[in-house]
Design a protein around this motif. Structure first.
Motif, PDB file in Angstrom:
ATOM      1  N   PHE A   1     -11.942  19.468  19.671  1.00 25.21           N
ATOM      2  CA  PHE A   1     -11.602  20.327  18.532  1.00 25.21           C
ATOM      3  C   PHE A   1     -11.948  21.785  18.820  1.00 25.21           C
ATOM      4  O   PHE A   1     -11.176  22.696  18.496  1.00 25.21           O
ATOM      5  CB  PHE A   1     -12.333  19.850  17.283  1.00 25.21           C
ATOM      6  N   LEU A   2     -13.097  22.028  19.432  1.00 25.43           N
ATOM      7  CA  LEU A   2     -13.482  23.396  19.789  1.00 25.43           C
ATOM      8  C   LEU A   2     -12.486  24.006  20.773  1.00 25.43           C
ATOM      9  O   LEU A   2     -12.100  25.178  20.644  1.00 25.43           O
ATOM     10  CB  LEU A   2     -14.888  23.417  20.387  1.00 25.43           C
ATOM     11  N   SER A   3     -12.076  23.223  21.754  1.00 24.34           N
ATOM     12  CA  SER A   3     -11.116  23.747  22.730  1.00 24.34           C
ATOM     13  C   SER A   3      -9.780  24.046  22.066  1.00 24.34           C
ATOM     14  O   SER A   3      -9.125  25.043  22.390  1.00 24.34           O
ATOM     15  CB  SER A   3     -10.937  22.754  23.876  1.00 24.34           C
ATOM     16  N   MET A   4      -9.343  23.201  21.136  1.00 25.82           N
ATOM     17  CA  MET A   4      -8.092  23.441  20.429  1.00 25.82           C
ATOM     18  C   MET A   4      -8.146  24.755  19.653  1.00 25.82           C
ATOM     19  O   MET A   4      -7.191  25.543  19.678  1.00 25.82           O
ATOM     20  CB  MET A   4      -7.786  22.279  19.483  1.00 25.82           C
ATOM     21  N   CYS A   5      -9.263  25.002  18.988  1.00 26.24           N
ATOM     22  CA  CYS A   5      -9.401  26.226  18.185  1.00 26.24           C
ATOM     23  C   CYS A   5      -9.465  27.473  19.067  1.00 26.24           C
ATOM     24  O   CYS A   5      -8.799  28.476  18.793  1.00 26.24           O
ATOM     25  CB  CYS A   5     -10.655  26.143  17.316  1.00 26.24           C
ATOM     26  N   LEU A   6     -10.253  27.417  20.127  1.00 26.34           N
ATOM     27  CA  LEU A   6     -10.482  28.600  20.963  1.00 26.34           C
ATOM     28  C   LEU A   6      -9.294  28.900  21.873  1.00 26.34           C
ATOM     29  O   LEU A   6      -8.911  30.061  22.051  1.00 26.34           O
ATOM     30  CB  LEU A   6     -11.752  28.403  21.798  1.00 26.34           C
ATOM     31  N   PHE A   7      -8.696  27.857  22.439  1.00 26.38           N
ATOM     32  CA  PHE A   7      -7.606  28.077  23.400  1.00 26.38           C
ATOM     33  C   PHE A   7      -6.308  28.494  22.714  1.00 26.38           C
ATOM     34  O   PHE A   7      -5.382  28.978  23.381  1.00 26.38           O
ATOM     35  CB  PHE A   7      -7.342  26.817  24.219  1.00 26.38           C
ATOM     36  N   LEU A   8      -6.218  28.308  21.399  1.00 27.49           N
ATOM     37  CA  LEU A   8      -5.014  28.688  20.665  1.00 27.49           C
ATOM     38  C   LEU A   8      -4.869  30.203  20.534  1.00 27.49           C
ATOM     39  O   LEU A   8      -3.752  30.714  20.363  1.00 27.49           O
ATOM     40  CB  LEU A   8      -5.031  28.078  19.264  1.00 27.49           C
ATOM     41  N   ILE A   9      -5.964  30.926  20.611  1.00 26.70           N
ATOM     42  CA  ILE A   9      -5.964  32.343  20.236  1.00 26.70           C
ATOM     43  C   ILE A   9      -5.077  33.176  21.142  1.00 26.70           C
ATOM     44  O   ILE A   9      -4.189  33.902  20.678  1.00 26.70           O
ATOM     45  CB  ILE A   9      -7.410  32.894  20.242  1.00 26.70           C
TER      46      ILE A   9
ATOM     47  N   THR B   1      -5.584  12.961  20.714  1.00 22.99           N
ATOM     48  CA  THR B   1      -6.889  12.697  21.316  1.00 22.99           C
ATOM     49  C   THR B   1      -7.975  12.631  20.249  1.00 22.99           C
ATOM     50  O   THR B   1      -8.897  11.808  20.347  1.00 22.99           O
ATOM     51  CB  THR B   1      -7.240  13.799  22.342  1.00 22.99           C
ATOM     52  N   LEU B   2      -7.884  13.464  19.232  1.00 23.38           N
ATOM     53  CA  LEU B   2      -8.855  13.410  18.129  1.00 23.38           C
ATOM     54  C   LEU B   2      -8.795  12.058  17.415  1.00 23.38           C
ATOM     55  O   LEU B   2      -9.811  11.570  16.919  1.00 23.38           O
ATOM     56  CB  LEU B   2      -8.580  14.529  17.128  1.00 23.38           C
ATOM     57  N   TYR B   3      -7.606  11.455  17.389  1.00 23.86           N
ATOM     58  CA  TYR B   3      -7.450  10.158  16.735  1.00 23.86           C
ATOM     59  C   TYR B   3      -8.100   9.040  17.538  1.00 23.86           C
ATOM     60  O   TYR B   3      -8.762   8.167  16.982  1.00 23.86           O
ATOM     61  CB  TYR B   3      -5.958   9.878  16.527  1.00 23.86           C
ATOM     62  N   ARG B   4      -7.910   9.048  18.865  1.00 24.74           N
ATOM     63  CA  ARG B   4      -8.512   8.026  19.737  1.00 24.74           C
ATOM     64  C   ARG B   4      -9.206   8.733  20.902  1.00 24.74           C
ATOM     65  O   ARG B   4      -8.650   8.805  22.014  1.00 24.74           O
ATOM     66  CB  ARG B   4      -7.440   7.056  20.243  1.00 24.74           C
ATOM     67  N   PRO B   5     -10.405   9.262  20.688  1.00 20.58           N
ATOM     68  CA  PRO B   5     -11.048  10.116  21.702  1.00 20.58           C
ATOM     69  C   PRO B   5     -11.747   9.374  22.833  1.00 20.58           C
ATOM     70  O   PRO B   5     -12.049   9.973  23.861  1.00 20.58           O
ATOM     71  CB  PRO B   5     -12.071  10.909  20.876  1.00 20.58           C
ATOM     72  N   ASP B   6     -12.019   8.087  22.664  1.00 21.50           N
ATOM     73  CA  ASP B   6     -12.826   7.372  23.659  1.00 21.50           C
ATOM     74  C   ASP B   6     -12.201   7.375  25.044  1.00 21.50           C
ATOM     75  O   ASP B   6     -12.852   7.698  26.036  1.00 21.50           O
ATOM     76  CB  ASP B   6     -13.062   5.920  23.210  1.00 21.50           C
ATOM     77  N   ARG B   7     -10.906   6.999  25.121  1.00 24.97           N
ATOM     78  CA  ARG B   7     -10.275   6.819  26.429  1.00 24.97           C
ATOM     79  C   ARG B   7      -9.187   7.845  26.734  1.00 24.97           C
ATOM     80  O   ARG B   7      -8.605   7.802  27.814  1.00 24.97           O
ATOM     81  CB  ARG B   7      -9.700   5.394  26.530  1.00 24.97           C
TER      82      ARG B   7
ATOM     83  N   PRO C   1      -2.168   0.514  26.218  1.00 22.97           N
ATOM     84  CA  PRO C   1      -1.030   0.931  25.387  1.00 22.97           C
ATOM     85  C   PRO C   1      -1.418   1.475  24.022  1.00 22.97           C
ATOM     86  O   PRO C   1      -0.784   2.414  23.528  1.00 22.97           O
ATOM     87  CB  PRO C   1      -0.200  -0.353  25.266  1.00 22.97           C
ATOM     88  N   LYS C   2      -2.437   0.912  23.401  1.00 21.95           N
ATOM     89  CA  LYS C   2      -2.812   1.379  22.068  1.00 21.95           C
ATOM     90  C   LYS C   2      -3.326   2.817  22.092  1.00 21.95           C
ATOM     91  O   LYS C   2      -3.244   3.526  21.090  1.00 21.95           O
ATOM     92  CB  LYS C   2      -3.876   0.451  21.469  1.00 21.95           C
ATOM     93  N   ASP C   3      -3.866   3.241  23.215  1.00 21.37           N
ATOM     94  CA  ASP C   3      -4.410   4.590  23.329  1.00 21.37           C
ATOM     95  C   ASP C   3      -3.382   5.597  23.839  1.00 21.37           C
ATOM     96  O   ASP C   3      -3.400   6.759  23.435  1.00 21.37           O
ATOM     97  CB  ASP C   3      -5.612   4.587  24.283  1.00 21.37           C
ATOM     98  N   PHE C   4      -2.488   5.168  24.733  1.00 21.75           N
ATOM     99  CA  PHE C   4      -1.690   6.138  25.472  1.00 21.75           C
ATOM    100  C   PHE C   4      -0.196   6.106  25.211  1.00 21.75           C
ATOM    101  O   PHE C   4       0.505   7.024  25.652  1.00 21.75           O
ATOM    102  CB  PHE C   4      -1.923   5.954  26.979  1.00 21.75           C
ATOM    103  N   LYS C   5       0.346   5.087  24.541  1.00 25.49           N
ATOM    104  CA  LYS C   5       1.807   5.033  24.490  1.00 25.49           C
ATOM    105  C   LYS C   5       2.408   6.159  23.658  1.00 25.49           C
ATOM    106  O   LYS C   5       3.472   6.701  24.019  1.00 25.49           O
ATOM    107  CB  LYS C   5       2.293   3.665  23.995  1.00 25.49           C
ATOM    108  N   TYR C   6       1.731   6.577  22.580  1.00 25.39           N
ATOM    109  CA  TYR C   6       2.275   7.690  21.804  1.00 25.39           C
ATOM    110  C   TYR C   6       1.955   9.035  22.446  1.00 25.39           C
ATOM    111  O   TYR C   6       2.688  10.006  22.253  1.00 25.39           O
ATOM    112  CB  TYR C   6       1.777   7.616  20.365  1.00 25.39           C
TER     113      TYR C   6
ATOM    114  N   ASP D   1     -17.483   9.045  21.102  1.00 25.63           N
ATOM    115  CA  ASP D   1     -16.339   9.440  20.274  1.00 25.63           C
ATOM    116  C   ASP D   1     -16.617  10.717  19.492  1.00 25.63           C
ATOM    117  O   ASP D   1     -15.761  11.604  19.389  1.00 25.63           O
ATOM    118  CB  ASP D   1     -15.939   8.299  19.336  1.00 25.63           C
ATOM    119  N   VAL D   2     -17.836  10.850  18.944  1.00 24.92           N
ATOM    120  CA  VAL D   2     -18.187  12.050  18.174  1.00 24.92           C
ATOM    121  C   VAL D   2     -18.248  13.268  19.090  1.00 24.92           C
ATOM    122  O   VAL D   2     -17.695  14.335  18.780  1.00 24.92           O
ATOM    123  CB  VAL D   2     -19.538  11.851  17.453  1.00 24.92           C
ATOM    124  N   PHE D   3     -18.923  13.131  20.230  1.00 28.22           N
ATOM    125  CA  PHE D   3     -19.055  14.239  21.170  1.00 28.22           C
ATOM    126  C   PHE D   3     -17.681  14.705  21.662  1.00 28.22           C
ATOM    127  O   PHE D   3     -17.411  15.915  21.734  1.00 28.22           O
ATOM    128  CB  PHE D   3     -19.919  13.806  22.361  1.00 28.22           C
ATOM    129  N   ASN D   4     -16.798  13.755  21.971  1.00 31.56           N
ATOM    130  CA  ASN D   4     -15.461  14.120  22.441  1.00 31.56           C
ATOM    131  C   ASN D   4     -14.649  14.802  21.356  1.00 31.56           C
ATOM    132  O   ASN D   4     -13.900  15.746  21.632  1.00 31.56           O
ATOM    133  CB  ASN D   4     -14.721  12.877  22.943  1.00 31.56           C
TER     134      ASN D   4
END
Length: 303
Positions: free
Chosen positions: A24-32, A68-74, A243-248, A16-19
């Motif tokens: 987060f890094l991809s979100m920051c870099l790909f936004l530019i 994904t940051l909220y539930r990164p495992d799956r 469902p808990k991971d993907f419905k939203y 979870d930490v690694f993901n």
């Protein structure tokens, strides 16, 4: 000192930490790059062909990325897969952006760096996800909702057991009990299926309307409809299994792609009514899910 370093590395490499870090890094870099392109949009280059890839990338990064940051495992594998798909689908636009000059930047180099980053993140998370599927527990199928059936959705109160047994007796048909069967069907799950079918039907209609055009494959509406079919079908299956991971994640992407189809309709002079219909149905299903989920957030016991 060695013990602290080892503990830090163990924490850092936890799934979870690694993901969270790589997402987060991809979100920051790909936004530019897409943000810079949109910043330089003017009247002479205000074109849906330029704007759509940027909006789709920003929408996926900020929306799917945050979930994904909220539930990164799956969910991390899906995030990287979706970003990867957007990169591939709009690869010509990322290489050559008409009317937008990006000084001192190798756009092709940025594309391939993001391509490799997503590919590595996707493959790593696919391996973890398949490993989890092998050891999956039954409770992953739980919706985590309260009074989520056709029978007691509106009442949201525990029913009278004696009356309930009498109704079950009255609805008994041979070896099958109609009421008992209805009570096993999750209302939110059915509404999610209906909203997905409506979206897929709308996307197929737009693809059929574009089928006769020679330049159909290059049109934003074609790309949005085709990618929407793939993404929503994949998310529908994932939301049934987890469902808990993907419905939203499903609802966010359904609204994102519906909105994108509405925008892209103007470029080809097609009616946006089908896209509006898809968005309305998806939003109503989202509200129904929020009701049965909200009861558990307020302390009610899940079904």
């Amino acid at each position: 000192m060695k013990l602290r370093l080892k503990s830090f590395l163990v924490l850092l490499l936890r799934v979870d930490v690694f993901n969270r870090i790589i997402v987060f890094l991809s979100m920051c870099l790909f936004l530019i790059l897409p943000s810079y392109i949109l910043y330089n949009i003017r009247d002479f280059n205000n074109n849906i062909v330029i704007v759509m890839p940027c909006l789709m990338m920003l929408g996926v990064l900020l929306g799917t990325g945050s979930l994904t940051l909220y539930r990164p495992d799956r969910t991390s594998w899906f995030y990287f897969l979706e970003v990867f798909l957007i990169l591939i689908l709009y690869s010509p636009e990322w290489h050559e952006i008409p009317g937008v000059h990006v000084p001192y930047v190798n756009k092709t180099g940025i594309f391939w760096a993001e391509f490799c980053y997503c590919l590595i993140g996707m493959l790593l998370n696919f391996l973890y996800f398949f490993k989890f599927l092998i050891k999956r527990r039954r409770n992953s199928l739980d919706e985590g909702t309260n009074h989520d059936t056709f029978y007691d959705f509106l009442s949201a109160r525990d029913s009278n057991k004696s009356i309930e047994k009498e109704l079950e007796r009255l609805t008994q048909k041979g070896d099958e009990n109609v009421m008992a069967r209805l009570k096993q069907i999750k209302f939110s799950r059915v509404s999610r299926l209906v909203s997905a079918l409506v979206f897929l039907g709308v996307a197929i209609i737009y693809l059929a309307l574009l089928a006769g055009r020679a330049d159909a494959e290059d049109l934003p509406l074609f790309k949005v409809s085709l990618s929407g079919i793939f993404i929503l079908a994949l998310l529908l299956g994932a939301s049934f299994l987890f469902p808990k991971d993907f419905k939203y994640v499903f609802y966010y992407n359904a609204i994102l792609f519906s909105f994108s189809m509405i925008l892209a309709c103007r470029d080809v002079a097609l009616t946006p009514l089908f896209g509006i219909l898809a968005m309305v149905v998806v939003f109503l299903s989202f509200l129904l899910t929020m009701i049965v989920d909200g009861r558990t957030w307020m302390g009610a016991k899940p079904d």
